[in-house]
Design an enzyme around this catalytic site. Structure first.
Site, PDB file in Angstrom:
ATOM      1  CG  PHE A 144      -1.876   1.252   1.087  1.00 52.84           C
ATOM      2  CD1 PHE A 144      -3.030   1.184   0.325  1.00 52.84           C
ATOM      3  CD2 PHE A 144      -1.536   2.468   1.669  1.00 52.84           C
ATOM      4  CE1 PHE A 144      -3.848   2.300   0.163  1.00 52.84           C
ATOM      5  CE2 PHE A 144      -2.351   3.587   1.510  1.00 52.84           C
ATOM      6  CZ  PHE A 144      -3.511   3.493   0.758  1.00 52.84           C
ATOM      7  CG  ASP A 229       5.607   3.979   1.938  1.00 54.69           C
ATOM      8  OD1 ASP A 229       5.561   4.692   2.953  1.00 54.69           O
ATOM      9  OD2 ASP A 229       4.641   3.854   1.149  1.00 54.69           O
ATOM     10  CE  LYS A 258      -1.337   6.927   6.659  1.00 58.09           C
ATOM     11  NZ  LYS A 258      -0.911   5.931   5.686  1.00 58.09           N
TER      12      LYS A 258
END
Ligand SMILES: *Cc1c(COP(=O)(O)O)cnc(C)c1O
Length: 417
Positions: A144, A229, A258
């Site tokens: 993802f 990531d 985030k």
């Protein structure tokens, strides 16, 4: 809009006037502090999702709020057409936290991943000497990395990918956790290996021990960039600043987002050394909002919080409690367990597989919600737990008790039907 509206009214209006690209739990949050949120009916819940790890430092973290409020009064946006006085300190601080020469700030995680892809391709053409338009990037099954058209081009989740073609070419998908698969996929035109050091959305999948070390070696042997990531795994969640730290591995590029925005504004970035990020020159990449003064003030506050090591230590210590408690739920209901099949994760981050006969992950989350715990399912019968790192040990234990209760309730219901 003076009359307070009920949960049902607000959900109805939201459904009528917004695209149905999410399926939220039926709770309407109004305010929050620390690890707790309050809904419009005044009910309180322990937030065990923390904005998919965007809220690592808690809702309304005082240091982050102060930085944001001070900055709001002075200067919020200049665009990158001019310098502003908050830019240097944020970039320097984040680069130092990452042990890299420089950063390139963006806003959302997907934008940072796109940035990493562009940088890797350009590095491939200019530094590695790959022929024009021939670069490929090795990526993982069940990844993802966000929702843009290029990123969903190499998703293996049909919901994320199907119907959004044509796909962007230039990606090779291999099995996650297999260093051999990466070695086999790399060819002369490979510019990067892009992976999550722990796959969050896939169900908090932790790769086999030594995997990241092997990926590092394979990338070095083949002159390929290792792009990590760490948007969800990074910035304290796993008990280290980065999930890669667990194996002492340093990727060529960190992709961050985030929690970098402190739960206040979207802040993302890639961090890399000059021989990599230096390939981007004026006009070749950018963002109107990337690196804006408010984002930099918040991001700098986040970097300072991480600089103390306090949050990483909390994630480590409370993570040990969480995993020990969850481990005790493994086993059939009534026979010493509570219907949990497996628990994975690291630090204050867990994927919990429930016996599918008890119900879906969604049903578990609904039962948890009725007991005052907000969590999110991933696929099938898996839920993930990732409370803010400021959660107290008492509250964490309380949440696991509620999970055991919720599972026992589902087991009783399943037994009746
Ligand atoms: C959330 C996430 C993204 C995308 O971030 P957005 O801010 O939603 O665009 C990318 N990679 C990982 C690992 C994520 O968890």
């Amino acid at each position: 809009m003076s009359t307070p509206q009920s949960t049902q009214e607000l959900i109805g209006l939201s459904e009528r006037h917004s695209a149905h690209n999410y399926h939220p739990l039926p709770v309407v949050v109004r305010e929050a502090r620390g690890a707790w949120v309050t809904d419009v009916e005044g009910r309180r819940y322990l937030d065990c999702l923390a904005g998919y790890s965007s809220l690592n430092f808690g809702h309304g973290n005082p240091a982050i709020l102060q930085a944001a409020q001070d900055q709001l009064q002075r200067l919020t946006l200049t665009s990158r057409a001019f310098f502003h006085d908050r830019f240097a300190a944020f970039c320097q601080g984040l680069a130092e936290l990452c042990g890299k020469d420089m950063i390139l700030p963006m806003n959302t995680g997907a934008e940072a991943v796109e940035t990493a892809i562009k940088v890797a391709r350009k590095w491939g053409y200019e530094v590695k000497g790959v022929a024009p338009d021939q670069a490929n990037i090795v990526v993982m099954e069940d990844n993802f990395h966000g929702r843009t058209t290029t990123i969903v081009s190499f998703s293996t989740d049909p919901d994320a990918r199907d119907g959004f073609g044509p796909a962007t070419p230039g990606f090779k998908i291999v099995k996650y956790g297999s260093a051999e698969a990466i070695r086999d996929a790399i060819d002369a035109n490979t510019v990067a290996v892009l992976l999550e050091p722990i796959q969050g959305e896939a169900g908090v999948l932790v790769p086999p021990a030594g995997y990241l070390t092997q990926v590092r070696e394979i990338c070095d042997e083949n002159n390929v960039l290792f792009v990590a990531d760490e948007i969800q795994s990074g910035l304290g969640r796993t008990g280290d600043t980065f999930a890669c730290d667990h194996e002492g591995v340093v990727p060529d590029m960190y992709v961050l987002g985030k929690a970098l925005g402190g739960g206040v504004v979207p802040v993302s970035a890639v961090a890399a050394d000059e021989n990599v990020l230096g390939v981007i020159r004026p006009g070749q990449h950018g963002s109107t909002f990337g690196g804006n003064p408010l984002a930099c003030a918040v991001g700098e506050a986040v970097v300072k919080l991480l600089g103390t090591g306090e949050f990483q230590a909390r994630a480590r210590e409370l993570g040990a409690v969480l995993h020990e408690r969850l481990g005790a739920l493994v086993g059939p209901t009534g026979e010493g367990g509570h219907g949990v099949v497996a628990v994975r994760g690291r630090g204050l981050w867990a994927g919990v597989d429930i016996d599918p006969r008890l119900g879906t992950g969604r049903q578990v989350c609904e039962a948890l919600m009725r007991r005052g715990v907000l969590a999110k399912d991933t696929h099938g019968s898996t839920i993930r737990l990732a409370p803010p790192l400021v959660v107290s040990e008492e509250d964490l234990n309380w949440a696991v008790d509620r999970l055991a209760e919720a599972l026992d309730e589902l087991a009783r219901d399943a037994g009746r039907s």
